[in-house]
Design a protein around this motif. Structure first.
Motif, PDB file in Angstrom:
ATOM      1  N   TRP A  35      -4.115  34.734 -21.460  1.00 11.14           N
ATOM      2  CA  TRP A  35      -4.297  35.746 -20.120  1.00 11.14           C
ATOM      3  C   TRP A  35      -5.425  36.925 -20.160  1.00 11.14           C
ATOM      4  O   TRP A  35      -4.997  36.925 -19.164  1.00 11.14           O
ATOM      5  CB  TRP A  35      -2.604  35.667 -20.171  1.00 11.14           C
ATOM      6  CG  TRP A  35      -1.700  34.467 -19.774  1.00 11.14           C
ATOM      7  CD1 TRP A  35      -2.068  33.449 -19.446  1.00 11.14           C
ATOM      8  CD2 TRP A  35      -0.775  34.265 -18.589  1.00 11.14           C
ATOM      9  NE1 TRP A  35      -1.803  32.540 -18.945  1.00 11.14           N
ATOM     10  CE2 TRP A  35      -0.497  33.049 -18.835  1.00 11.14           C
ATOM     11  CE3 TRP A  35       0.546  35.755 -18.808  1.00 11.14           C
ATOM     12  CZ2 TRP A  35       0.793  32.909 -17.793  1.00 11.14           C
ATOM     13  CZ3 TRP A  35       1.886  35.020 -17.968  1.00 11.14           C
ATOM     14  CH2 TRP A  35       1.508  34.214 -18.029  1.00 11.14           C
ATOM     15  N   ALA A 334       0.415  24.381 -22.084  1.00 15.07           N
ATOM     16  CA  ALA A 334       0.213  25.305 -22.103  1.00 15.07           C
ATOM     17  C   ALA A 334       1.452  26.742 -22.679  1.00 15.07           C
ATOM     18  O   ALA A 334       2.446  27.148 -21.651  1.00 15.07           O
ATOM     19  CB  ALA A 334      -0.475  26.460 -20.995  1.00 15.07           C
ATOM     20  N   ARG A 384      -1.384  25.232 -17.002  1.00  9.98           N
ATOM     21  CA  ARG A 384      -2.606  25.780 -16.642  1.00  9.98           C
ATOM     22  C   ARG A 384      -3.424  25.806 -15.262  1.00  9.98           C
ATOM     23  O   ARG A 384      -3.937  26.566 -15.194  1.00  9.98           O
ATOM     24  CB  ARG A 384      -3.342  26.019 -18.210  1.00  9.98           C
ATOM     25  CG  ARG A 384      -4.625  27.206 -17.791  1.00  9.98           C
ATOM     26  CD  ARG A 384      -5.206  26.765 -19.276  1.00  9.98           C
ATOM     27  NE  ARG A 384      -4.361  27.015 -20.622  1.00  9.98           N
ATOM     28  CZ  ARG A 384      -4.277  27.938 -20.846  1.00  9.98           C
ATOM     29  NH1 ARG A 384      -4.523  29.504 -20.381  1.00  9.98           N
ATOM     30  NH2 ARG A 384      -3.251  28.031 -22.529  1.00  9.98           N
ATOM     31  N   VAL A 390       1.548  29.181 -12.837  1.00  9.19           N
ATOM     32  CA  VAL A 390       0.875  30.506 -13.807  1.00  9.19           C
ATOM     33  C   VAL A 390       1.501  31.293 -12.911  1.00  9.19           C
ATOM     34  O   VAL A 390       1.719  31.881 -14.053  1.00  9.19           O
ATOM     35  CB  VAL A 390      -1.330  29.933 -13.866  1.00  9.19           C
ATOM     36  CG1 VAL A 390      -0.990  31.257 -14.111  1.00  9.19           C
ATOM     37  CG2 VAL A 390      -1.242  28.928 -14.230  1.00  9.19           C
TER      38      VAL A 390
END
Length: 456
Positions: A35, A334, A384, A390
């Motif tokens: 990130w 993810a 993701r 997200v």
């Protein structure tokens, strides 16, 4: 890419020390923190000596170009992420173990030495290098020093900083400073060694480390216990730490236990609220006594299952579940591996809070970590490719950090602030401490060229 920058660097480095290939630069843009923002570097340099590091930093200072030092790129906070047009300074070619002093119980190494390589070299002399981050097989000593990395054994033997006796570092202007020395005790002047440890390359570039080695510990006794409640697991942790000196004390919550059992069936109790794994490496009668006290603490706290073994192979099998924690969660989507610390008395409270955040945000979060020192790793799992997922994961991540600060904890126990947690640092430090941090940074790096955008 600045032609002038490349020309100046080429004048102080051999051809193999200077890389401009776009594909190679791309591979050196960021660490493992998915990130955290990363720029496009202007050039990659690979110095092979302290003198070459000095030369690079002098060029950078003269041309006002930022420098981001880098080891293996195994960091988890964006601390090694490039900024646009910067010099990425890779220390992987400085990978020599310069000395192992068996009688003095120390090693002198360059920053590119792998943690695992140092452990192996120490073992040849009957010695042991204690710091053991999860990345020990491929992370470098320089990176470990930069983040003050921890690991499973830190509950008894301390983090990387506790093993650092002295450092050599190149400052932003190209000058070299040596801190500490070869002695266990050293209180002459300010503790500059501790200042550089954990500074994430923002104050100088470490080019040599003198590290403490230890005698190899006796074979360990390993214990595993399951608990029906988080409160019970937390009570066992506090009682064990009050009555013994375990060499390992790890905890996994229900979500993590289920992920591991799904990944590799080990017969774990997937209905338990938490799984506790502990070790004593005291050896002999003391080791037996420590294990007996740990068993009693678990049973008194309501453990539904307790098993232990003094056999080394069986002990390793008992620890398999903990070693599989992150790979098992990573297999489900993810991941964002967090790194927070709370007082020992509030571990159960943290785990309960994370469960509530996961439910409220609709995010899968498995928590595991170093219960013996309150350093836990809530791991967020998400899709993701789903913007909503997200967004919910990011919100949950921020929620966890706020909860930790409310508990009097820390936003990072061993991974570092980097770019990922920079927005939360001021909330933990407070205005006066933050002002002091900026003053130190300004004194050592007045142009702000070393790893800009990280930590402060």
């Amino acid at each position: 890419m600045s032609v002038n920058l490349i020309r100046e660097l080429a004048s102080v480095l051999p051809p193999e020390g200077l890389v401009t290939d776009p594909d190679v630069l791309e591979a050196h843009r960021h660490d493992q923190a998915g990130w955290a923002a990363a720029g496009v570097p202007g050039v990659l340099v690979r110095p092979a000596s302290t003198a070459e590091v000095q030369a690079v930093l002098r060029v950078a200072a003269a041309l006002r170009v930022p420098v981001v030092a880098r080891g293996a790129g195994s960091g988890l906070s964006g601390g090694a992420n490039a900024t646009d047009g910067c010099i990425v300074l890779s220390l992987t070619r400085m990978n020599r173990i310069l000395e192992i002093d068996r009688r003095g119980l120390l090693a002198v190494v360059q920053p590119g030495v792998l943690n695992g390589a140092l452990k192996a070299a120490a073992a040849e002399h009957g010695l042991w290098y204690a710091p053991d981050p999860a990345s020990w097989e491929f992370s470098t000593i320089g990176g470990n020093v930069a983040t003050n990395a921890g690991g499973l054994c830190c509950v008894k033997y301390g983090v990387t900083g506790d093993a650092v006796l002295g450092l050599e570092a190149v400052l932003a202007d190209g000058s070299v400073v040596r801190t500490g020395g070869r002695t266990v005790k050293n209180v002459a002047g300010y503790d500059l060694t501790r200042l550089f440890v954990g500074s994430e390359g923002t104050l100088g570039v470490v080019t040599e480390a003198t590290l403490r080695l230890r005698p190899r510990p006796p074979p360990a006794t390993t214990l595993v216990a399951s608990f029906p409640t988080l409160v019970g697991a937390g009570a066992a942790v506090t009682e064990i730490m009050a009555s013994t000196r375990p060499s390992v004390l790890e905890l996994m919550d229900r979500t993590t236990v289920r992920a591991v059992e799904s990944f590799k069936p080990l017969g774990l109790d997937v209905e338990s609220a938490a799984l506790l794994l502990a070790r004593s490496d005291a050896g002999g009668e003391q080791g037996v006594a420590e294990c007996t006290r740990m068993v009693a603490a678990c049973e008194a706290a309501g453990a539904t299952f307790v098993a232990h073994s003094a056999d080394e192979a069986e002990g390793e099998l008992l620890l398999v579940a903990r070693r599989l924690a992150f790979p098992a969660l990573e297999r489900q989507g993810a991941t964002l591996l967090d790194d927070v610390g709370v007082p020992l008395s509030r571990i159960a409270e943290l785990l309960a809070a994370v469960e509530l955040i996961a439910e409220r945000r609709g995010v899968l979060i498995g928590t595991f970590g170093h219960a013996g020192d309150g350093n836990m790793h809530p791991t967020l799992v998400f899709d993701r490719n789903d913007p909503d997922a997200v967004g919910r994961a990011k919100a949950a991540f921020d929620d966890i950090l706020r909860v930790v600060l409310d508990m009097g904890g820390t936003i990072t126990g061993e991974h570092g602030v980097g770019a990922l947690k920079r927005p939360f640092l001021a909330a933990q430090l407070g205005p006066e401490s933050l002002r002091l941090h900026h003053a130190i940074k300004s004194a050592l790096d007045p142009l702000g060229l070393l790893n800009p955008g990280k930590m402060l």
